[in-house]
Write a protein that holds these residues in place. Structure first.
Motif, PDB file in Angstrom:
ATOM      1  N   GLU A   8       3.307 -13.442  22.897  1.00 11.16           N
ATOM      2  CA  GLU A   8       2.219 -13.559  21.930  1.00 11.16           C
ATOM      3  C   GLU A   8       2.155 -12.279  21.105  1.00 11.16           C
ATOM      4  OE1 GLU A   8      -1.643 -14.472  23.379  1.00 11.16           O
ATOM      5  OE2 GLU A   8      -0.921 -16.111  24.631  1.00 11.16           O
ATOM      6  N   PRO A   9       1.892 -12.423  19.799  1.00 12.54           N
ATOM      7  CA  PRO A   9       1.760 -11.213  18.980  1.00 12.54           C
ATOM      8  C   PRO A   9       0.503 -10.446  19.378  1.00 12.54           C
ATOM      9  CG  PRO A   9       1.279 -13.181  17.671  1.00 12.54           C
ATOM     10  CD  PRO A   9       1.746 -13.637  19.027  1.00 12.54           C
ATOM     11  N   ALA A  10       0.609  -9.167  19.353  1.00 12.08           N
ATOM     12  CA  ALA A  10      -0.530  -8.321  19.716  1.00 12.08           C
ATOM     13  C   ALA A  10      -1.588  -8.424  18.626  1.00 12.08           C
ATOM     14  CB  ALA A  10      -0.067  -6.888  19.873  1.00 12.08           C
ATOM     15  N   ASN A  11      -2.835  -8.434  19.011  1.00 12.24           N
ATOM     16  CA  ASN A  11      -3.940  -8.476  18.055  1.00 12.24           C
ATOM     17  C   ASN A  11      -4.320  -7.060  17.650  1.00 12.24           C
ATOM     18  OD1 ASN A  11      -4.114 -11.249  18.049  1.00 12.24           O
ATOM     19  ND2 ASN A  11      -5.494 -11.289  19.811  1.00 12.24           N
ATOM     20  N   LEU A  12      -3.382  -6.369  17.057  1.00  9.91           N
ATOM     21  CA  LEU A  12      -3.628  -5.007  16.621  1.00  9.91           C
ATOM     22  C   LEU A  12      -4.117  -5.033  15.184  1.00  9.91           C
ATOM     23  CD1 LEU A  12      -0.420  -3.307  18.037  1.00  9.91           C
ATOM     24  CD2 LEU A  12      -2.708  -3.303  19.030  1.00  9.91           C
ATOM     25  N   PRO A  13      -4.966  -4.111  14.807  1.00 12.80           N
ATOM     26  CA  PRO A  13      -5.417  -4.070  13.412  1.00 12.80           C
ATOM     27  C   PRO A  13      -4.246  -3.707  12.490  1.00 12.80           C
ATOM     28  CG  PRO A  13      -6.234  -2.167  14.620  1.00 12.80           C
ATOM     29  CD  PRO A  13      -5.555  -3.067  15.613  1.00 12.80           C
ATOM     30  N   THR A  14      -4.235  -4.335  11.327  1.00 15.80           N
ATOM     31  CA  THR A  14      -3.204  -4.038  10.339  1.00 15.80           C
ATOM     32  C   THR A  14      -3.579  -2.748   9.633  1.00 15.80           C
ATOM     33  OG1 THR A  14      -2.862  -6.386  10.010  1.00 15.80           O
ATOM     34  CG2 THR A  14      -1.997  -4.911   8.310  1.00 15.80           C
ATOM     35  N   ILE A  15      -2.648  -1.841   9.544  1.00 19.39           N
ATOM     36  CA  ILE A  15      -2.892  -0.572   8.869  1.00 19.39           C
ATOM     37  C   ILE A  15      -2.443  -0.730   7.421  1.00 19.39           C
ATOM     38  CG2 ILE A  15      -2.292   1.863   8.756  1.00 19.39           C
ATOM     39  CD1 ILE A  15      -1.864   1.727  11.804  1.00 19.39           C
ATOM     40  N   VAL A  16      -3.372  -0.498   6.510  1.00 18.61           N
ATOM     41  CA  VAL A  16      -3.079  -0.595   5.086  1.00 18.61           C
ATOM     42  C   VAL A  16      -3.079   0.819   4.517  1.00 18.61           C
ATOM     43  CG1 VAL A  16      -3.834  -1.520   2.870  1.00 18.61           C
ATOM     44  CG2 VAL A  16      -4.148  -2.871   4.953  1.00 18.61           C
ATOM     45  N   THR A  17      -1.957   1.211   3.972  1.00 21.68           N
ATOM     46  CA  THR A  17      -1.866   2.545   3.385  1.00 21.68           C
ATOM     47  C   THR A  17      -2.597   2.541   2.045  1.00 21.68           C
ATOM     48  OG1 THR A  17       0.169   2.053   2.203  1.00 21.68           O
ATOM     49  CG2 THR A  17       0.400   2.910   4.452  1.00 21.68           C
ATOM     50  N   PRO A  18      -3.040   3.704   1.592  1.00 21.12           N
ATOM     51  CA  PRO A  18      -3.690   3.771   0.269  1.00 21.12           C
ATOM     52  C   PRO A  18      -2.767   3.278  -0.845  1.00 21.12           C
ATOM     53  CG  PRO A  18      -4.055   5.811   1.486  1.00 21.12           C
ATOM     54  CD  PRO A  18      -3.095   4.979   2.285  1.00 21.12           C
ATOM     55  N   GLU A  19      -1.468   3.550  -0.723  1.00 22.82           N
ATOM     56  CA  GLU A  19      -0.515   3.108  -1.739  1.00 22.82           C
ATOM     57  C   GLU A  19      -0.447   1.587  -1.812  1.00 22.82           C
ATOM     58  OE1 GLU A  19       0.285   5.321   0.704  1.00 22.82           O
ATOM     59  OE2 GLU A  19       0.366   7.166  -0.474  1.00 22.82           O
ATOM     60  N   LYS A  20      -0.433   0.936  -0.618  1.00 18.82           N
ATOM     61  CA  LYS A  20      -0.382  -0.526  -0.580  1.00 18.82           C
ATOM     62  C   LYS A  20      -1.665  -1.123  -1.138  1.00 18.82           C
ATOM     63  CE  LYS A  20       0.563  -4.606   2.174  1.00 18.82           C
ATOM     64  NZ  LYS A  20       0.249  -5.424   1.054  1.00 18.82           N
ATOM     65  N   ALA A  21      -2.793  -0.533  -0.783  1.00 16.95           N
ATOM     66  CA  ALA A  21      -4.080  -1.030  -1.286  1.00 16.95           C
ATOM     67  C   ALA A  21      -4.145  -0.918  -2.799  1.00 16.95           C
ATOM     68  CB  ALA A  21      -5.229  -0.258  -0.642  1.00 16.95           C
ATOM     69  N   LEU A  22      -3.671   0.205  -3.334  1.00 15.35           N
ATOM     70  CA  LEU A  22      -3.655   0.404  -4.782  1.00 15.35           C
ATOM     71  C   LEU A  22      -2.715  -0.591  -5.460  1.00 15.35           C
ATOM     72  CD1 LEU A  22      -4.717   2.121  -7.093  1.00 15.35           C
ATOM     73  CD2 LEU A  22      -2.817   3.690  -6.707  1.00 15.35           C
ATOM     74  N   ALA A  23      -1.547  -0.804  -4.869  1.00 13.79           N
ATOM     75  CA  ALA A  23      -0.598  -1.764  -5.431  1.00 13.79           C
ATOM     76  C   ALA A  23      -1.176  -3.173  -5.416  1.00 13.79           C
ATOM     77  CB  ALA A  23       0.722  -1.720  -4.657  1.00 13.79           C
ATOM     78  N   ASP A  24      -1.854  -3.532  -4.316  1.00 13.80           N
ATOM     79  CA  ASP A  24      -2.478  -4.852  -4.227  1.00 13.80           C
ATOM     80  C   ASP A  24      -3.566  -5.014  -5.282  1.00 13.80           C
ATOM     81  OD1 ASP A  24      -0.810  -5.518  -2.143  1.00 13.80           O
ATOM     82  OD2 ASP A  24      -2.315  -5.185  -0.574  1.00 13.80           O
ATOM     83  N   ARG A  25      -4.384  -3.972  -5.462  1.00 18.44           N
ATOM     84  CA  ARG A  25      -5.438  -4.028  -6.486  1.00 18.44           C
ATOM     85  C   ARG A  25      -4.821  -4.133  -7.870  1.00 18.44           C
ATOM     86  NH1 ARG A  25      -8.328   0.282  -3.784  1.00 18.44           N
ATOM     87  NH2 ARG A  25      -7.579   1.629  -5.425  1.00 18.44           N
ATOM     88  N   GLY A  26      -3.716  -3.418  -8.111  1.00 16.03           N
ATOM     89  CA  GLY A  26      -3.037  -3.471  -9.404  1.00 16.03           C
ATOM     90  C   GLY A  26      -2.513  -4.861  -9.704  1.00 16.03           C
ATOM     91  N   ARG A  27      -1.865  -5.477  -8.694  1.00 18.64           N
ATOM     92  CA  ARG A  27      -1.355  -6.841  -8.883  1.00 18.64           C
ATOM     93  C   ARG A  27      -2.500  -7.809  -9.140  1.00 18.64           C
ATOM     94  NH1 ARG A  27       2.508  -4.992  -5.392  1.00 18.64           N
ATOM     95  NH2 ARG A  27       1.403  -5.485  -3.480  1.00 18.64           N
ATOM     96  N   ALA A  28      -3.583  -7.648  -8.408  1.00 15.74           N
ATOM     97  CA  ALA A  28      -4.740  -8.524  -8.584  1.00 15.74           C
ATOM     98  C   ALA A  28      -5.355  -8.322  -9.963  1.00 15.74           C
ATOM     99  CB  ALA A  28      -5.780  -8.264  -7.493  1.00 15.74           C
ATOM    100  N   ALA A  29      -5.427  -7.079 -10.420  1.00 10.79           N
ATOM    101  CA  ALA A  29      -6.002  -6.802 -11.741  1.00 10.79           C
ATOM    102  C   ALA A  29      -5.170  -7.432 -12.841  1.00 10.79           C
ATOM    103  CB  ALA A  29      -6.116  -5.290 -11.957  1.00 10.79           C
ATOM    104  N   ILE A  30      -3.854  -7.325 -12.736  1.00 10.53           N
ATOM    105  CA  ILE A  30      -2.979  -7.922 -13.748  1.00 10.53           C
ATOM    106  C   ILE A  30      -3.122  -9.437 -13.737  1.00 10.53           C
ATOM    107  CG2 ILE A  30      -0.565  -8.324 -14.372  1.00 10.53           C
ATOM    108  CD1 ILE A  30      -0.093  -5.372 -13.491  1.00 10.53           C
ATOM    109  N   SER A  31      -3.191 -10.014 -12.554  1.00 13.81           N
ATOM    110  CA  SER A  31      -3.392 -11.455 -12.433  1.00 13.81           C
ATOM    111  C   SER A  31      -4.733 -11.866 -13.041  1.00 13.81           C
ATOM    112  CB  SER A  31      -3.320 -11.851 -10.963  1.00 13.81           C
ATOM    113  OG  SER A  31      -3.534 -13.222 -10.813  1.00 13.81           O
ATOM    114  N   ASP A  32      -5.782 -11.078 -12.779  1.00 11.68           N
ATOM    115  CA  ASP A  32      -7.107 -11.368 -13.331  1.00 11.68           C
ATOM    116  C   ASP A  32      -7.101 -11.277 -14.857  1.00 11.68           C
ATOM    117  OD1 ASP A  32      -7.991 -11.677 -10.751  1.00 11.68           O
ATOM    118  OD2 ASP A  32      -9.059  -9.758 -10.667  1.00 11.68           O
ATOM    119  N   ILE A  33      -6.410 -10.286 -15.395  1.00  9.35           N
ATOM    120  CA  ILE A  33      -6.323 -10.131 -16.850  1.00  9.35           C
ATOM    121  C   ILE A  33      -5.636 -11.351 -17.453  1.00  9.35           C
ATOM    122  CG2 ILE A  33      -5.202  -8.826 -18.709  1.00  9.35           C
ATOM    123  CD1 ILE A  33      -5.650  -6.304 -16.923  1.00  9.35           C
ATOM    124  N   GLY A  34      -4.513 -11.758 -16.857  1.00  6.79           N
ATOM    125  CA  GLY A  34      -3.798 -12.933 -17.347  1.00  6.79           C
ATOM    126  C   GLY A  34      -4.666 -14.180 -17.313  1.00  6.79           C
ATOM    127  N   ALA A  35      -5.398 -14.369 -16.226  1.00  4.64           N
ATOM    128  CA  ALA A  35      -6.282 -15.540 -16.103  1.00  4.64           C
ATOM    129  C   ALA A  35      -7.380 -15.493 -17.159  1.00  4.64           C
ATOM    130  CB  ALA A  35      -6.887 -15.596 -14.702  1.00  4.64           C
TER     131      ALA A  35
END
Length: 168
Positions: A8-35
């Protein structure tokens, strides 16, 4: 007591780096702008008239962006104007020329801001940002007039080699 299953996979919390969070927000922002840009603009004119064309071109020549022009409720949507550009090469060329002339106007505005003139916000930091933004946009959109120039120095040096044919 619960038995541990190593499969069974361990139920460990996912660690999100600041770089990944920023990249995710950037992708979401571009998607939101397009929409947002694809949303139909209710009540906006979609019929092309010479008066609408003229106003769009006048405002572009005045340095206003096509996007900000289409925010006006009296103007067609951004998508509609770009569809007109795709279908009419003459209109597209007029829009490009209007944008190029508008960049010259914005450079004049930039100089006014730097002098603390009419277009200055009164905030030094805000004015610096405006000046940097106008300069950057102008250099990208009108490279011929405002882009960085690449200086290439070329020298021709002639060498004469005196060698005997037997040395080859």
């Amino acid at each position: 007591m619960k038995k541990i299953d190593n499969n069974e996979p361990a139920n460990l919390p996912t660690i999100v780096t600041p770089e990944k969070a920023l990249a995710d927000r950037g992708r979401a922002a571009i998607s939101d702008i397009g929409a947002e840009l694809r949303k139909p603009k209710l009540g906006a004119p979609s019929t092309r008239t010479p008066e609408v064309d003229d106003e769009i071109l006048e405002r572009l020549i005045g340095g206003e962006s096509l996007l900000s022009i289409t925010y006006d409720d009296r103007m067609p949507s951004w998508q509609t104007v770009n569809n007109w550009r795709l279908k009419d090469a003459t209109f597209n060329e007029s829009v490009k020329l209007g944008m190029a002339i508008g960049q010259h106007v914005l450079v004049d505005v930039m100089q006014d801001i730097a002098r603390g003139g009419r277009f200055s916000t009164g905030s030094i930091e805000r004015d610096k940002l405006l000046i940097q933004t106008i300069a950057n946009v102008a250099s990208k959109r009108n490279r011929t007039d405002f882009g960085d120039k690449l200086q290439v120095d070329q020298r021709v040096i002639n060498y004469t080699v005196n060698a005997k044919e037997s040395d080859w």
